[in-house]
Design an enzyme around this catalytic site. Structure first.
Site, mmCIF file in Angstrom:
data_model
loop_
_atom_site.group_PDB
_atom_site.id
_atom_site.type_symbol
_atom_site.label_atom_id
_atom_site.label_comp_id
_atom_site.label_asym_id
_atom_site.label_seq_id
_atom_site.Cartn_x
_atom_site.Cartn_y
_atom_site.Cartn_z
ATOM 1 N NE ARG A 32 -1.556 -1.324 3.519
ATOM 2 C CZ ARG A 32 -1.875 -1.390 4.834
ATOM 3 N NH1 ARG A 32 -2.911 -1.283 5.320
ATOM 4 N NH2 ARG A 32 -0.855 -1.800 5.797
ATOM 5 C CG ASP A 75 5.855 -20.753 14.833
ATOM 6 O OD1 ASP A 75 5.544 -19.897 14.221
ATOM 7 O OD2 ASP A 75 6.949 -20.269 15.345
ATOM 8 C CE LYS A 123 16.829 -24.702 7.238
ATOM 9 N NZ LYS A 123 17.709 -23.474 7.152
ATOM 10 C CG HIS A 142 9.318 -25.411 10.195
ATOM 11 N ND1 HIS A 142 9.104 -24.893 8.751
ATOM 12 C CD2 HIS A 142 9.207 -24.201 11.021
ATOM 13 C CE1 HIS A 142 8.990 -23.588 8.972
ATOM 14 N NE2 HIS A 142 8.712 -23.061 9.919
ATOM 15 C CE LYS A 183 6.438 -20.191 10.218
ATOM 16 N NZ LYS A 183 7.137 -21.276 11.228
ATOM 17 C CE LYS A 186 9.879 -19.028 18.931
ATOM 18 N NZ LYS A 186 10.967 -18.895 17.748
HETATM 19 N N1 LIG Z 1 8.822 -12.181 8.640
HETATM 20 C C1 LIG Z 1 9.161 -13.540 8.606
HETATM 21 O O1 LIG Z 1 10.510 -14.017 8.909
HETATM 22 C C2 LIG Z 1 8.227 -14.593 8.288
HETATM 23 C C3 LIG Z 1 8.560 -15.928 8.043
HETATM 24 C C4 LIG Z 1 7.666 -17.009 7.844
HETATM 25 C C5 LIG Z 1 6.569 -16.581 7.400
HETATM 26 N N2 LIG Z 1 6.046 -15.221 7.366
HETATM 27 C C6 LIG Z 1 4.810 -14.632 6.932
HETATM 28 O O2 LIG Z 1 5.045 -13.972 5.517
HETATM 29 C C7 LIG Z 1 3.938 -12.903 5.486
HETATM 30 C C8 LIG Z 1 4.528 -11.654 5.610
HETATM 31 O O3 LIG Z 1 5.390 -11.434 6.839
HETATM 32 P P1 LIG Z 1 6.196 -10.165 7.226
HETATM 33 O O4 LIG Z 1 6.961 -10.416 8.290
HETATM 34 O O5 LIG Z 1 6.818 -9.520 5.949
HETATM 35 O O6 LIG Z 1 5.095 -9.206 7.513
HETATM 36 P P2 LIG Z 1 5.046 -7.357 7.591
HETATM 37 O O7 LIG Z 1 6.522 -7.190 7.936
HETATM 38 O O8 LIG Z 1 3.949 -6.899 8.441
HETATM 39 O O9 LIG Z 1 4.650 -6.998 5.921
HETATM 40 C C9 LIG Z 1 3.451 -6.902 5.604
HETATM 41 C C10 LIG Z 1 3.378 -6.431 4.363
HETATM 42 O O10 LIG Z 1 1.996 -6.450 3.533
HETATM 43 C C11 LIG Z 1 1.555 -5.024 3.043
HETATM 44 N N3 LIG Z 1 0.141 -4.906 3.523
HETATM 45 C C12 LIG Z 1 -0.211 -4.772 4.468
HETATM 46 N N4 LIG Z 1 -1.574 -4.647 4.223
HETATM 47 C C13 LIG Z 1 -1.569 -4.636 3.003
HETATM 48 C C14 LIG Z 1 -3.008 -4.486 1.987
HETATM 49 N N5 LIG Z 1 -4.105 -4.307 2.543
HETATM 50 N N6 LIG Z 1 -2.483 -4.424 0.721
HETATM 51 C C15 LIG Z 1 -1.334 -4.486 0.251
HETATM 52 N N7 LIG Z 1 -0.296 -4.624 0.783
HETATM 53 C C16 LIG Z 1 -0.622 -4.602 2.319
HETATM 54 C C17 LIG Z 1 2.635 -4.320 4.089
HETATM 55 O O11 LIG Z 1 3.060 -3.263 3.372
HETATM 56 P P3 LIG Z 1 2.254 -1.661 3.201
HETATM 57 O O12 LIG Z 1 1.817 -1.375 4.928
HETATM 58 O O13 LIG Z 1 3.001 -0.637 2.766
HETATM 59 O O14 LIG Z 1 0.844 -2.158 2.479
HETATM 60 C C18 LIG Z 1 4.030 -5.089 3.915
HETATM 61 O O15 LIG Z 1 4.833 -4.923 3.035
HETATM 62 C C19 LIG Z 1 3.095 -13.375 6.851
HETATM 63 O O16 LIG Z 1 1.872 -14.223 6.297
HETATM 64 C C20 LIG Z 1 3.810 -13.861 7.813
HETATM 65 O O17 LIG Z 1 3.146 -14.849 8.489
HETATM 66 C C21 LIG Z 1 7.028 -14.209 7.693
#
Ligand SMILES: NC(=O)c1ccc[n+]([C@@H]2O[C@H](COP(=O)([O-])OP(=O)(O)OC[C@H]3O[C@@H](n4cnc5c(N)ncnc54)[C@H](OP(=O)(O)O)[C@@H]3O)[C@@H](O)[C@H]2O)c1
Length: 481
Positions: A51, A235, A182, A240, A148, A330
């Site tokens: 966004r 989790d 991996k 995993h 996930k 953890k």
């Molecule tokens: N981070 C990790 O290490 C990790 C590991 C495994 C899985 N995941 C999974 O990966 C996904 C993303 O995780 P994240 O940690 O990257 O989350 P995050 O840091 O909260 O990022 C969320 C992203 O979604 C965008 N977004 C939010 N609302 C939106 C909307 N209405 N329309 C379009 N874009 C939107 C946000 O950007 P804007 O605010 O600019 O829209 C941001 O780019 C999740 O499902 C999470 O469970 C993450």
């Protein structure tokens, strides 16, 4: 010796959530590495979408900063980064609104592979799928990648599957479990099915037990609120550890291709016996120098586990009587993930009691240093008579294949390239995910019914004493972490 890099076909990859944590830490630096290695062809394009209102130049600057932050200096160079950034563009899109979708359509080409990475909260998957369809952006051969957590129970996983299935065929859906990307996990299959040595012994007749450990040094950190709603079972175990268990225990698939491999994994999950409560230990870390779990999640009441150990049985011919012990937690002593196969002792020892007796152990290390180690029994060198010891036949990839082998692609890099190649072997199929939840749900419901309280364990250790007792009862011990 380094593997040959075979470039993938030109592609348009749209990353929804391109400004988020996962995109910045893993997806974009991973793509940059594939670009530098020559695997991503010059015609490939990456389109960031979120966004936040910004232009492509601002997004490229953000990506360059992410690469510099999350890749070590030896793995990046200014010229490569500049060339990579020229492959990037950005469109401001709201998943739940109408803004930006026409502009995104304009960006897409007809004659290249089309992939959409949903790196956003799962609650947005449906809106994204629906709009990609409604605005006629996704072609019938487009691929979507989802992260996930894939649901938090069977019901929500079924709903998510149905939401995606409304617009995409199962052959188009790539559910990521990065453990499957991996190098060692794929090597587990190479070791099992590429050698005659192991497979004849890979059963209850010769295997005493199997241990699967995923230990993390970190606590829940800034993810406290999210983690407290899920816990180690949801989790880590449901996805995993379950995937590692499946690859260890599955029957040989007829071919190394998606349906054959995933059919065999599914059979393992379906053959899992329900787990008795006395075969499960749940723990919660207490503080040391760092905050305790309860401080991390800002609740005195939390009944969520940050550690779990369990003993499982697979009810089939191959594994009847061989327990699989799983443990993950953890704030443990060290970061360590491994699958360890403990073979039985020889049926009869020809040596006298002083010689002692040993058994073979095959360990497959996923982290920190990927490799495979087989302990074999030999005579202790020297004149002291026949005494048996075990020594490692160690295959650390870096030692066996040269230092460049340490440079194997990160799991995300490999998996994204598999998406572009259209290879689903290392991704979870919808029915696998549902079967894993169907096995997990009754266990969690039982805890909730009994208001089961996790036992405390000291941070920086090996988990609760009760987990050690789970093993001692069977006259076995956990491997050192
Ligand atoms: N981070 C990790 O290490 C990790 C590991 C495994 C899985 N995941 C999974 O990966 C996904 C993303 O995780 P994240 O940690 O990257 O989350 P995050 O840091 O909260 O990022 C969320 C992203 O979604 C965008 N977004 C939010 N609302 C939106 C909307 N209405 N329309 C379009 N874009 C939107 C946000 O950007 P804007 O605010 O600019 O829209 C941001 O780019 C999740 O499902 C999470 O469970 C993450």
């Amino acid at each position: 010796m380094v593997s040959r890099v075979i470039p993938v076909e030109p592609f348009d990859l749209v990353i929804f959530g391109a400004t988020g944590d996962l995109a910045r830490r893993k997806i974009l630096p991973g793509l940059y590495r594939r670009f530098c290695d020559g695997q991503m062809p010059p015609e490939a394009r990456i389109i960031g979408a979120a966004r936040t209102e910004q232009d492509s130049a601002a997004f490229a600057a953000q990506v360059a900063e992410a690469v510099e932050t999350f890749l070590p200096p030896g793995k990046r160079d200014a010229e490569g980064l500049k060339a990579f950034c020229e492959r990037l563009s950005y469109v401001a899109v709201d998943a739940t609104g109408e803004a930006g979708w026409s502009a995104l359509k304009e960006e897409m080409r007809d004659d290249v592979v089309q992939a959409f990475y949903f790196s956003v909260a799962p609650s947005l998957f449906g809106a994204l799928a629906e709009r990609l369809h409604h605005f006629e952006i996704a072609r019938s051969d487009a691929r979507i990648v989802v992260e996930k957590p894939f649901g938090r129970d069977l019901k929500s996983a079924r709903e998510l599957n149905a939401t995606l299935a409304a617009h995409f065929d199962e052959t188009q859906i790539y559910r990521i479990d990065h453990y499957l990307g991996k190098e060692t996990v794929q090597n587990l299959m190479a070791v099992r099915f590429g050698n005659t040595l192991f497979e004849p012994l890979w059963n209850a007749q010769y295997v005493d037990h199997v241990q699967i450990t995923v230990a993390e040094e970190v606590g829940v950190g800034g993810r406290g609120a999210y983690y407290d709603r899920s816990g180690a079972m949801r989790d880590m175990v449901q996805n995993h550890l379950m995937q590692l268990l499946c690859l260890t225990a599955m029957e040989p698939p007829a071919h190394f291709e998606p349906s054959a491999v995933r059919d065999e994994k599914l059979k393992v999950i379906r053959a899992l016996d329900p787990v008795a409560p006395e075969h499960i230990v749940r723990g919660q870390y207490r503080g040391g120098a760092e905050p305790s779990y309860l401080e991390d999640v800002e609740s005195d009441e939390s009944l969520t586990e940050s550690f779990i150990a369990m003993k499982l049985h697979i009810a089939n011919w191959r594994w009847n009587g061989t327990p699989f012990y799983l443990r993950t937690g953890k704030r443990m002593k060290a970061r360590k993930s491994e699958i360890v196969v403990h073979f039985k002792k020889t049926p009869h020892s020809i040596f006298d009691a002083d010689a002692g007796s040993r058994s073979n152990v095959l360990s497959i290390r996923l982290q920190p240093d990927e490799g495979i180690d087989l302990r074999v029994t030999i005579k202790e060198p020297g004149p002291g008579g026949m005494r048996l010891i075990d020594v490692p036949l160690d295959m650390s990839f870096a030692d066996a294949l040269g230092p460049e082998a340490a440079d194997v692609p990160d799991a995300y890099e490999r998996l994204i390239m598999d998406v572009i190649r259209g290879n689903q072997t290392l991704f979870m199929r919808g029915d696998e995910v549902e079967a894993a939840w169907a096995w997990t749900d009754p266990i969690i419901e039982d805890w909730q019914r009994r208001a089961d309280r996790p036992v405390p364990y000291a941070a920086g250790g090996t988990g609760p004493e009760e987990a050690a007792i789970l093993m001692h009862r069977d006259d076995r011990r956990w491997r050192e972490i």
